[in-house]
Enzyme design. Structure first.
Site, PDB file in Angstrom:
ATOM      1  N   HIS A  23       0.876  -1.175   0.000  1.00  0.00           N
ATOM      2  CA  HIS A  23       0.000   0.000   0.000  1.00  0.00           C
ATOM      3  C   HIS A  23       0.911   1.221   0.000  1.00  0.00           C
ATOM      4  O   HIS A  23       1.999   1.181   0.583  1.00  0.00           O
ATOM      5  CB  HIS A  23      -0.906  -0.001   1.238  1.00  0.00           C
ATOM      6  CG  HIS A  23      -1.889   1.130   1.236  1.00  0.00           C
ATOM      7  ND1 HIS A  23      -2.833   1.288   0.255  1.00  0.00           N
ATOM      8  CD2 HIS A  23      -2.056   2.172   2.097  1.00  0.00           C
ATOM      9  CE1 HIS A  23      -3.550   2.375   0.507  1.00  0.00           C
ATOM     10  NE2 HIS A  23      -3.095   2.927   1.615  1.00  0.00           N
ATOM     11  N   HIS A  35      -3.526   9.206   1.295  1.00  0.00           N
ATOM     12  CA  HIS A  35      -3.492   7.971   0.524  1.00  0.00           C
ATOM     13  C   HIS A  35      -4.841   7.714  -0.111  1.00  0.00           C
ATOM     14  O   HIS A  35      -5.846   8.323   0.237  1.00  0.00           O
ATOM     15  CB  HIS A  35      -3.047   6.786   1.410  1.00  0.00           C
ATOM     16  CG  HIS A  35      -4.011   6.439   2.507  1.00  0.00           C
ATOM     17  ND1 HIS A  35      -4.617   5.206   2.604  1.00  0.00           N
ATOM     18  CD2 HIS A  35      -4.455   7.150   3.554  1.00  0.00           C
ATOM     19  CE1 HIS A  35      -5.395   5.182   3.667  1.00  0.00           C
ATOM     20  NE2 HIS A  35      -5.310   6.352   4.270  1.00  0.00           N
ATOM     21  N   CYS A 113      -3.379   2.938  -5.540  1.00  0.00           N
ATOM     22  CA  CYS A 113      -2.707   3.833  -4.584  1.00  0.00           C
ATOM     23  C   CYS A 113      -1.283   4.179  -5.010  1.00  0.00           C
ATOM     24  O   CYS A 113      -0.806   5.284  -4.744  1.00  0.00           O
ATOM     25  CB  CYS A 113      -2.726   3.219  -3.186  1.00  0.00           C
ATOM     26  SG  CYS A 113      -1.965   1.590  -3.075  1.00  0.00           S
TER      27      CYS A 113
END
Length: 162
Positions: A23, A35, A113
């Protein structure tokens, strides 16, 4: 005892090691990151958040790095600094914070992301995770095709001998 992780600098890319994937977030100062998270993403969710990758919408969130990482390890990883000139840190933060709260399109292969944070830092949306996965899948596919071809040739060869 683990050495303390140094405070990231404003505009740094933060790579969080979730089970099965990475991530990504961008550090905006005072312990906070921005994010891209699918609506079902719970900070620090780890393996449970893998399922959230199946959605096609995401929310831009500003949260404490400590909460986003949860129990997962993380590191600063500005891996494209040698290829692309990073934008000025104040511009990165301004762009990131302007997007907070917005719902955006989310695609695992083209708007995830990692694409999001790379676009904020460099102005270039890219994801090596996706590229690496596609290449691995391609290599595996070629390997399976070759094995199938060898199998067909072997069975024909056996049939010709009988």
């Amino acid at each position: 005892m683990r050495a303390p992780i140094p405070e990231p600098e404003i505009g740094d890319l933060i790579e969080i090691f979730r089970p099965f994937y990475r991530h990504w977030a961008i550090y905006v100062g005072d312990g906070y990151v921005v994010h891209l998270a699918p609506p079902s993403e719970v900070a620090g969710a780890g393996a449970a958040s893998v399922m959230s990758a199946l959605t096609n919408r995401a929310i831009v969130k500003k949260e404490l790095l400590y909460d986003v990482a949860g129990r997962d390890k993380y590191q600063v990883n500005n891996k494209h600094d040698n290829k692309y000139e990073p934008l000025p840190p104040n511009k990165i933060v301004k762009r990131a914070e302007e997007l907070v709260g917005q719902e955006v399109l989310y695609k695992l292969t083209s708007e995830n992301c990692e694409h999001f944070v790379n676009e904020l830092r460099y102005g270039v949306p890219r994801s090596d995770q996706v590229r690496d996965f596609v290449m691995a899948a391609g290599v595996a596919g070629v390997g399976l095709a070759a094995m199938g071809l060898i199998g067909v040739m072997f069975s024909r060869n056996k049939q010709q001998k009988h």
